[in-house]
Enzyme design. Sequence first.
Site, PDB file in Angstrom:
ATOM      1  N   GLN A  13       0.574  -1.550  -0.377  1.00 34.44           N
ATOM      2  CA  GLN A  13      -0.216  -0.258  -0.321  1.00 34.44           C
ATOM      3  C   GLN A  13       1.048   1.578   0.366  1.00 34.44           C
ATOM      4  O   GLN A  13       0.236   2.915  -0.378  1.00 34.44           O
ATOM      5  CB  GLN A  13      -0.522  -0.035   0.924  1.00 34.44           C
ATOM      6  CG  GLN A  13      -1.942  -1.420   0.621  1.00 34.44           C
ATOM      7  CD  GLN A  13      -3.029  -0.901   1.889  1.00 34.44           C
ATOM      8  OE1 GLN A  13      -3.516  -2.303   2.858  1.00 34.44           O
ATOM      9  NE2 GLN A  13      -3.083   0.472   2.334  1.00 34.44           N
ATOM     10  N   ARG A  24      -9.233  -0.229   7.269  1.00 33.95           N
ATOM     11  CA  ARG A  24     -10.347   0.475   6.869  1.00 33.95           C
ATOM     12  C   ARG A  24     -10.330   1.731   7.684  1.00 33.95           C
ATOM     13  O   ARG A  24     -12.134   2.730   7.876  1.00 33.95           O
ATOM     14  CB  ARG A  24     -11.553  -0.050   6.177  1.00 33.95           C
ATOM     15  CG  ARG A  24     -12.082   0.553   5.151  1.00 33.95           C
ATOM     16  CD  ARG A  24     -13.490  -0.309   4.743  1.00 33.95           C
ATOM     17  NE  ARG A  24     -13.987   0.782   3.397  1.00 33.95           N
ATOM     18  CZ  ARG A  24     -14.363   0.573   2.131  1.00 33.95           C
ATOM     19  NH1 ARG A  24     -14.446  -1.107   2.490  1.00 33.95           N
ATOM     20  NH2 ARG A  24     -14.750   1.234   0.908  1.00 33.95           N
ATOM     21  N   CYS A  25      -9.723   2.758   8.294  1.00 33.64           N
ATOM     22  CA  CYS A  25      -9.744   3.727   9.213  1.00 33.64           C
ATOM     23  C   CYS A  25      -9.006   4.806   9.079  1.00 33.64           C
ATOM     24  O   CYS A  25      -7.329   3.964   8.857  1.00 33.64           O
ATOM     25  CB  CYS A  25     -10.912   3.399  10.684  1.00 33.64           C
ATOM     26  SG  CYS A  25      -9.341   2.880  11.312  1.00 33.64           S
ATOM     27  N   GLU A  53     -12.907   5.662   4.121  1.00 30.70           N
ATOM     28  CA  GLU A  53     -13.113   4.874   5.604  1.00 30.70           C
ATOM     29  C   GLU A  53     -14.134   5.299   6.572  1.00 30.70           C
ATOM     30  O   GLU A  53     -14.674   4.487   7.110  1.00 30.70           O
ATOM     31  CB  GLU A  53     -11.832   5.092   6.080  1.00 30.70           C
ATOM     32  CG  GLU A  53     -10.913   4.537   5.361  1.00 30.70           C
ATOM     33  CD  GLU A  53      -9.301   4.606   5.725  1.00 30.70           C
ATOM     34  OE1 GLU A  53      -9.530   6.104   5.770  1.00 30.70           O
ATOM     35  OE2 GLU A  53      -8.432   4.002   5.724  1.00 30.70           O
TER      36      GLU A  53
END
Lengths: 808, 164
Positions: free
Chosen positions: A239, A386-387, A762
């Site tokens: 990522q 996902r945040c 997110e």
Amino acid sequence: MKDEVTREERVDNLKGLGCSRKRVEDARFTQGKGNYVDDIKLDGMLFGDFVRSPYAHARIKSVNSEPALKVPGVLAVLTADDLRPLGLHWMPTLAGDKQMVLADGKVLFQGQEVAFVVAEDRYAAADGIEAVEVEYEELPVLVNPHEALKSDVVLREDLVAEDGSLPDGAHGPRKHHNHIFTWEAGDREPTEEVLANADVVVEQEMYYHRTHPCPLETCGCVASMDKVNGKLTLWGTFQAPHAIRTVVSLISGIEEHNIRVVSPDIGGGFGNKVGAYPGYVCSVVASIVTGKPVKWIEDRMDNLMTTAFARDYHMTGKISATKEGKITALKCNVVADHGGFDACADPTKFPAGFMNICTGSYDIPTAFLEVDGVYTNKAPGGVSYRCSFRVTEAVYLIERMIEVLAIELNMDAAELRRINFIKKEQFPYKAALGWEYDSGDYHTAWDKALKTVDYAGLRAEQAQRVADFKAGKTRSIMGIGLSFFTEIVGAGPVKNCDILGLGMFDSCEIRIHPTGSAIARLGTISQGQGHATTFAQILASEIGLPADSITIEEGDTDTAPYGLGTYGSRSTPVAGAATAMAGRKIRAKAQMIAAYLLEVHDNDVEFDVDRFVVKGAPEKFKTMKEIAFAAYNQAIPGLEPGLEAVSYYDPPNMTYPFGAYVCVMDIDVDTGVTDIRRFYALDDCGTRINPMIIEGQVHGGLTEALAVALGQEIAYDKQGNVKTGTLMDFFLPTAWEVPNYETDFTVTPSPHHPIGAKGVGESPHVGGVPCFSNAVQDAFRPFGNKHTNMPHDHWRIWQMASKLGMHD
Amino acid sequence: MSKKMHVKLKVNGKEEEFLAEPRELLIYTLRERLNITGPHIGCETSHCGACTVTIDGKSVKSCTMFAVQAEGSEITTIEGIGNPDDLHPLQTAFKEHHGLQCGYCTPGMITRATKLLEETPNPTEEEIRFGMAGNLCRCTGYQNIVKSIQAAAAEMNAAKEAAE
């Protein structure tokens, strides 16, 4: 020349900001032509895989690789002893700790990497793994961080000095040999004073369980050391490919220009693919040792057991308010279970991420946060699933505290939120725990949400249901889950955000081709977010060339400008801003070219959609396409040929997307089965680039939130065995379990972002988890529930009902 | 390692013949031996469906079937479903309705959906959700996948009607 095309048509032709442009990525994915890391095949490529520890805590007495080396197809077995001369048996973590690449004398969690078997193919590697003989001596296991802080058992002998003293960790003094750091934000004493003298105080412990991002594609890489040219190429599920290149260079000693890191298509990330894992290091070493390319791909069990857990926060909230419900103070204590190594993926100065956004969307004048990081015999990780960094934990805490306070005050939880929201006119708002919220209009969003779902009607229906239940007319109860969240994304300003000293700016480089098409490269990398589609839209609106004529490229460090990658919803806030700013540089030069071609002064032309026009004479213009060609074929006095620009963007602040969610749920108290009847999600992500993609992100984020709230967890038994290591036990919702979502929006642009965008990927997860959890808890509120920990799977909901006497 | 066995099968209309160990999984055969990389590996335990292919008219998760078990069969993967000049309506619909994000589940998802629509040409939403429950997606929340399949079904039914 008369223009036959209307201005509106010219705008539409660009497919710029606000257009639900179809994705350019989809052609290859729908035809099976994606190129994921496991699709990469190189001549002579070998396959590496790990011997992993079956024990959560054990001393390694011996490792015998000899039998494995006799297995047909096995070429090499690496152990810590092989890596030690290279200094690679340990590696630095993103959190300032270090982690064993291969077990160095002991193991600290089940599944830990012990030896790396390199073979001709996967089957031979698996045979080799079976043949490696490892002798373990079991040690006492610590899986509870509260107990770990009291235990005599030392997990990390390497962090205890010979005289028994504890040297400081990366984040200051350590209180105990299993303690990692204490991190504080806000003011302890004033907060405690307000809490002590308040009208109403309520305290609540809650455990935000350990879970895992579990993208459908696991982590993996292919390392290829070209000994002829001295170049290392590393393809992988990264990522943050540029950061990986720098880290590889620092730990391997290979000069950075001789390393090329490539992130090909990535099959979902959700935070799992931010960190650096032993598999990457071992593949690189194996390629150097064998002189051949080496591939390493996790299987699902490896993935769930070892790379990148999320959450595992033991939180205690204490909140005070006036009798009327105005919140006066918040205190939050966290015991954070980091596993055997502190490998949390946070900006370096934030060992608990942005947990200090835990005052949420509320005007809370006084607050204090204290987080203690603790070592246990669990896998390392601590990624932002996902945040943005620890924001889901923060929002869960405050959104539960609001509900608990509402119970204490005997107030409606929606009203309690409303009277405590930060008001529109208070922005930019300086929160008690340090952040400056850039913008917001919470009351408008909340009112719109409650009106759309007919909140009063839902409460009336719920009251009737409670009455019916008590009268024995139904065994079904109804919950109304509320959440209002503020995210903090777009890390971040270099002044306070870096990872291992690398500032968290991002970048975009644009080249306009002579015929009026373009390529733009960014420092980020899409894992499904659709960057190739949306970044072209940002650019189309900025430079007046159609998005369809703009190629977006990311992920190859030899060609893309340096950036810190994609996670924490930072792509649009940071790289998206860089894209707009680079576009503006293109436009500035284009203006000079246009003025030259139109034979007027620079200031006498202005940009209009896809062209520069002479002010007051719109029939005189040069299109961006014409200007692009001129840049390559005209000798313009004072201007260099060509039309290119690069921008490195250091954001002045984070962005603060927010949203209002409502979940309506029916629960069968005899089976614990939940039925999500309605889910309404209003998101404000500032300027909307592609509504279709925003909606898709919201659907996906909500579904991951549903999973976490209603059943997904990484659970351990007392011996440190992972109980949820396959998709049989680890809950990923199917189409059958997932409802249809209603999406809505308000638009409050970020005042400091060049196009006003805030990021959205997110938000639905951050807001969704408390919303689903609150729905379950709200259903049981009339029956005496104050707080029950997630995950709310059917069995645990049945237990809730049972504890409340609802089966009597 | 045990003795290799002779396997003959047809993939996307092409005859393939090779010697394989009995333990060789079909997904491995497809991806490593035949370079058909559309089907993906997501779990190797039959849960996620990323490896879904069609074998003799049935949807099969190729990660839990041995190549030797597929002896004599006809296999269709995403690569055999459409081509750039002649896309399957599902391939078009998934793009049109944003039925994918990272794309990793997509080949299995579309391959499964082709069978679902053969078996149930006019499915209800409930039938789609049930019929697709063997294929996991982590990105989309399924809502747009359902929409894509509904759109493809409508398109295919309309084309069929026009042809009749």
